[in-house]
Design an enzyme around this catalytic site. Structure first.
Site, PDB file in Angstrom:
ATOM      1  N   HIS A 218      -0.157  12.572   8.762  1.00 50.68           N
ATOM      2  CA  HIS A 218      -0.544  11.160   8.943  1.00 50.68           C
ATOM      3  C   HIS A 218      -1.967  11.110   9.510  1.00 50.68           C
ATOM      4  O   HIS A 218      -2.865  11.706   8.954  1.00 50.68           O
ATOM      5  CB  HIS A 218       0.515  10.492   9.830  1.00 50.68           C
ATOM      6  CG  HIS A 218       0.469   8.996   9.931  1.00 50.68           C
ATOM      7  ND1 HIS A 218      -0.356   8.182   9.194  1.00 50.68           N
ATOM      8  CD2 HIS A 218       1.187   8.144  10.728  1.00 50.68           C
ATOM      9  CE1 HIS A 218      -0.159   6.917   9.529  1.00 50.68           C
ATOM     10  NE2 HIS A 218       0.761   6.847  10.461  1.00 50.68           N
ATOM     11  N   HIS A 255      -1.004  10.404  -1.119  1.00 52.84           N
ATOM     12  CA  HIS A 255      -0.563   9.244  -0.331  1.00 52.84           C
ATOM     13  C   HIS A 255       0.772   8.772  -0.885  1.00 52.84           C
ATOM     14  O   HIS A 255       0.949   8.713  -2.095  1.00 52.84           O
ATOM     15  CB  HIS A 255      -1.585   8.104  -0.426  1.00 52.84           C
ATOM     16  CG  HIS A 255      -1.397   7.065   0.636  1.00 52.84           C
ATOM     17  ND1 HIS A 255      -0.420   6.107   0.576  1.00 52.84           N
ATOM     18  CD2 HIS A 255      -2.054   6.861   1.796  1.00 52.84           C
ATOM     19  CE1 HIS A 255      -0.488   5.352   1.648  1.00 52.84           C
ATOM     20  NE2 HIS A 255      -1.462   5.780   2.413  1.00 52.84           N
ATOM     21  N   ASP A 307      -8.834   9.333   4.847  1.00 47.37           N
ATOM     22  CA  ASP A 307      -9.211  10.394   5.783  1.00 47.37           C
ATOM     23  C   ASP A 307     -10.205  11.384   5.187  1.00 47.37           C
ATOM     24  O   ASP A 307     -11.067  11.911   5.903  1.00 47.37           O
ATOM     25  CB  ASP A 307      -7.956  11.147   6.243  1.00 47.37           C
ATOM     26  CG  ASP A 307      -7.041  10.252   7.058  1.00 47.37           C
ATOM     27  OD1 ASP A 307      -5.811  10.407   6.946  1.00 47.37           O
ATOM     28  OD2 ASP A 307      -7.550   9.377   7.785  1.00 47.37           O
TER      29      ASP A 307
HETATM   30  C1  SDX Z   1      -2.563   8.485   6.288  1.00 45.84           C
HETATM   31  O1  SDX Z   1       1.166   5.473   5.047  1.00 45.84           O
HETATM   32  C2  SDX Z   1      -0.065   5.195   5.218  1.00 45.84           C
HETATM   33  O2  SDX Z   1      -0.548   4.167   4.832  1.00 45.84           O
HETATM   34  C3  SDX Z   1      -0.862   6.249   5.974  1.00 45.84           C
HETATM   35  C4  SDX Z   1      -2.360   5.981   6.076  1.00 45.84           C
HETATM   36  C5  SDX Z   1      -2.643   4.773   6.923  1.00 45.84           C
HETATM   37  O3  SDX Z   1      -3.684   4.130   6.719  1.00 45.84           O
HETATM   38  O4  SDX Z   1      -1.835   4.535   7.877  1.00 45.84           O
HETATM   39  O5  SDX Z   1      -2.911   5.815   4.790  1.00 45.84           O
HETATM   40  C6  SDX Z   1      -3.057   7.157   6.788  1.00 45.84           C
HETATM   41  O6  SDX Z   1      -1.706   9.047   6.911  1.00 45.84           O
HETATM   42  C7  SDX Z   1      -3.084   9.016   4.990  1.00 45.84           C
HETATM   43  C8  SDX Z   1      -2.400  10.372   4.587  1.00 45.84           C
HETATM   44  C9  SDX Z   1      -3.072  11.499   5.383  1.00 45.84           C
HETATM   45  N1  SDX Z   1      -2.312  12.729   5.208  1.00 45.84           N
HETATM   46  C10 SDX Z   1      -2.869  13.778   4.522  1.00 45.84           C
HETATM   47  O7  SDX Z   1      -3.931  13.723   3.941  1.00 45.84           O
HETATM   48  C11 SDX Z   1      -2.018  15.040   4.558  1.00 45.84           C
HETATM   49  C12 SDX Z   1      -1.922  15.663   3.174  1.00 45.84           C
HETATM   50  N2  SDX Z   1      -1.143  14.753   2.322  1.00 45.84           N
HETATM   51  C13 SDX Z   1       0.249  14.932   2.306  1.00 45.84           C
HETATM   52  O8  SDX Z   1       0.916  15.758   3.107  1.00 45.84           O
HETATM   53  C14 SDX Z   1       1.035  13.937   1.470  1.00 45.84           C
HETATM   54  O9  SDX Z   1       0.301  13.642   0.347  1.00 45.84           O
HETATM   55  C15 SDX Z   1       1.452  12.681   2.177  1.00 45.84           C
HETATM   56  C16 SDX Z   1       2.141  12.977   3.463  1.00 45.84           C
HETATM   57  C17 SDX Z   1       0.280  11.819   2.427  1.00 45.84           C
HETATM   58  C18 SDX Z   1       2.416  11.937   1.250  1.00 45.84           C
HETATM   59  O10 SDX Z   1       3.535  12.718   1.154  1.00 45.84           O
HETATM   60  P1  SDX Z   1       4.735  12.400   0.119  1.00 45.84           P
HETATM   61  O11 SDX Z   1       4.572  11.064  -0.517  1.00 45.84           O
HETATM   62  O12 SDX Z   1       5.990  12.684   0.831  1.00 45.84           O
HETATM   63  O13 SDX Z   1       4.452  13.441  -1.028  1.00 45.84           O
HETATM   64  P2  SDX Z   1       5.261  14.782  -1.123  1.00 45.84           P
HETATM   65  O14 SDX Z   1       5.169  15.499   0.187  1.00 45.84           O
HETATM   66  O15 SDX Z   1       6.607  14.455  -1.689  1.00 45.84           O
HETATM   67  O16 SDX Z   1       4.394  15.599  -2.190  1.00 45.84           O
HETATM   68  C19 SDX Z   1       4.647  15.424  -3.573  1.00 45.84           C
HETATM   69  C20 SDX Z   1       4.092  16.672  -4.238  1.00 45.84           C
HETATM   70  C21 SDX Z   1       4.590  17.937  -3.552  1.00 45.84           C
HETATM   71  O17 SDX Z   1       4.552  18.962  -4.527  1.00 45.84           O
HETATM   72  P3  SDX Z   1       5.949  19.630  -4.958  1.00 45.84           P
HETATM   73  O18 SDX Z   1       6.541  20.178  -3.667  1.00 45.84           O
HETATM   74  O19 SDX Z   1       6.762  18.461  -5.548  1.00 45.84           O
HETATM   75  O20 SDX Z   1       5.531  20.678  -5.945  1.00 45.84           O
HETATM   76  O21 SDX Z   1       2.670  16.706  -4.078  1.00 45.84           O
HETATM   77  C22 SDX Z   1       2.292  17.824  -3.275  1.00 45.84           C
HETATM   78  C23 SDX Z   1       3.530  18.251  -2.525  1.00 45.84           C
HETATM   79  O22 SDX Z   1       3.461  19.634  -2.220  1.00 45.84           O
HETATM   80  N3  SDX Z   1       1.279  17.351  -2.339  1.00 45.84           N
HETATM   81  C24 SDX Z   1       0.188  18.038  -2.007  1.00 45.84           C
HETATM   82  C25 SDX Z   1      -0.521  17.211  -1.142  1.00 45.84           C
HETATM   83  N4  SDX Z   1       0.159  16.069  -0.971  1.00 45.84           N
HETATM   84  C26 SDX Z   1       1.273  16.160  -1.706  1.00 45.84           C
HETATM   85  N5  SDX Z   1      -0.223  19.265  -2.380  1.00 45.84           N
HETATM   86  C27 SDX Z   1      -1.419  19.666  -1.861  1.00 45.84           C
HETATM   87  N6  SDX Z   1      -2.162  18.926  -1.037  1.00 45.84           N
HETATM   88  C28 SDX Z   1      -1.745  17.696  -0.651  1.00 45.84           C
HETATM   89  N7  SDX Z   1      -2.492  16.957   0.164  1.00 45.84           N
END
Ligand code: SDX
Length: 368
Positions: A218, A255, A307
């Site tokens: 997050h 996201h 971010d």
């Molecule tokens: C913020 O909710 C909001 O609005 C939050 C926010 C706000 O303004 O409040 O926008 C602020 O928190 C933005 C997000 C910041 N976080 C990151 O940048 C961390 C990296 N991103 C992730 O961990 C992820 O994308 C999330 C947490 C943001 C979203 O997670 P989801 O929707 O649960 O997606 P997922 O974990 O189910 O991933 C789906 C697939 C997976 O691959 P498989 O396991 O299915 O093969 O996508 C991959 C994940 O491994 N994946 C990534 C990735 N994000 C998802 N792979 C590599 N790098 C990434 N960043």
């Protein structure tokens, strides 16, 4: 019973505060486009919109700005507590402790009627800005007072960098600061609403939201995203490919809501980064960002969130990485307070169910 892991796409409440409108590619904040608010307004105007429900007129704005300065100085006891904490404590944990301690000094703590919550929101907003701006200074035993001749974002940046920012620095900083202000039911906002729904006080709801925001999935991602930008373009590409090969996440990408598209806030900050790089005559950070964005889109169909582009902008403004997520708090606290006010004005306690996957009927061996 079926359920959606992580409550994906599950509405948890109705709210008139904000919505992510995927069709329009807009984030509406009480009817206004967040992108336009970031380009046209000051942070105080947007915070006022969130807490009071309307953009302020000149009189209201001047009074709100004055209150944010007058209410900014944290009690000496709170500063002393923070000064006694371990020097290697993460700034987010210092901040969480500081806001919790502030609650002991608010005479209206237990009053959750709408006007009391609004008055507390202003005090929380003012003092959180002061604490964030001074987290580094408090560690050194000092602090910089917020000034009546500066706006809230300008005071925060002044406390952090130790000088009055240039107009172009402040514009870049305040654009990011406003973009962070509110984003519907993010995990930290939902945490605040759950806590508020028990009729606990607004300080407790904000402390819970800060705890949630620290997580690297997050708000903590903006500090982690900076790692990519230590490299040149080739090095950054190698770094990202190696992370992906190890099935590790690349921070600043993906996201839950913007499933297959860029976060519109990231688009705005990409332009801000381009302008900053142009002004300083060094476009390395911009070239790294664009290359990594291309790579992640092609390899993983993943797109930048806010971010990813805020990290290099803050780096160019001379902000230390440990303050990236605390600055997110200083902005988002207006959104969190708006949600607490809305929740407690027409409350029903959150109490979902769980689909039980454990055993039943276990016998306690050797008894009876
Ligand atoms: C913020 O909710 C909001 O609005 C939050 C926010 C706000 O303004 O409040 O926008 C602020 O928190 C933005 C997000 C910041 N976080 C990151 O940048 C961390 C990296 N991103 C992730 O961990 C992820 O994308 C999330 C947490 C943001 C979203 O997670 P989801 O929707 O649960 O997606 P997922 O974990 O189910 O991933 C789906 C697939 C997976 O691959 P498989 O396991 O299915 O093969 O996508 C991959 C994940 O491994 N994946 C990534 C990735 N994000 C998802 N792979 C590599 N790098 C990434 N960043």
């Amino acid at each position: 019973m079926s359920y959606s892991p992580g409550l994906e796409n599950v509405p948890a409440t109705e709210s008139s505060i904000s919505t992510i409108d995927l069709e329009a590619g807009k984030i509406w904040i009480r009817g206004y486009s967040l992108e336009e608010l970031a380009m046209e307004c000051t942070y105080e105007e947007v915070a006022h919109l969130l807490i009071y429900g309307h953009l302020p007129d000149t009189r209201e704005l001047n009074e709100f700005r004055r209150k944010l300065v007058d209410e900014s100085l944290a009690p000496k006891e709170v500063l002393d507590i923070l000064g006694m904490l371990p020097k290697d404590m993460h700034p987010m944990d210092l901040l969480k402790t500081g806001i919790a301690a502030l609650s002991g000094f608010d005479p209206e703590l237990e009053n959750s009627d709408i006007e009391a919550n609004r008055r507390k929101s202003v005090r929380i907003l003012a003092k959180t800005g002061f604490l964030v701006g001074n987290l580094g200074n408090i560690r050194e035993g000092g602090f910089r007072l917020f000034r009546s001749d500066l706006g809230h974002a300008a005071n925060l940046l002044y406390a952090i960098i130790g000088r009055r920012a240039e107009s172009w620095e402040l514009k870049a900083f305040e654009t990011a600061f406003i973009l962070y202000v509110e984003h519907e039911l993010a995990a930290s906002t939902f945490a605040a609403r759950v806590i508020a729904s028990t009729m606990a006080d607004i300080y407790g709801a904000v402390v819970g939201a800060v705890a949630a925001l620290k997580g690297p999935l997050h708000g903590g991602a903006n500090e982690k995203a900076l790692e990519i930008f230590q490299y040149d373009v080739e090095g950054a590409e190698k770094f990202v490919r190696e992370r992906l090969a190890r099935k590790e996440r690349v921070m600043g990408f993906g996201h839950r809501v913007y499933r297959r598209g860029i976060d519109p806030r990231a688009e705005v900050m990409k332009n801000v980064l381009a302008e900053l790089c142009n002004r300083i005559g060094d476009d390395r950070l911009y070239r790294v960002a664009v290359r990594v964005e291309e790579l992640m889109a092609n390899e993983k169909n993943l797109y930048p969130n806010l971010d990813f582009y805020v990290a290099p902008v803050y780096k160019l403004l001379g902000i230390s990485p440990g303050l990236f997520t605390p600055i997110f708090v200083a902005s988002r606290v207006a959104g969190w307070c708006a949600h607490v006010i809305e929740q407690q004005a027409a409350n029903r306690i959150f109490r979902p169910r769980a689909i039980y996957t454990g055993p039943r009927g276990q016998k306690i061996s050797g008894r009876g």
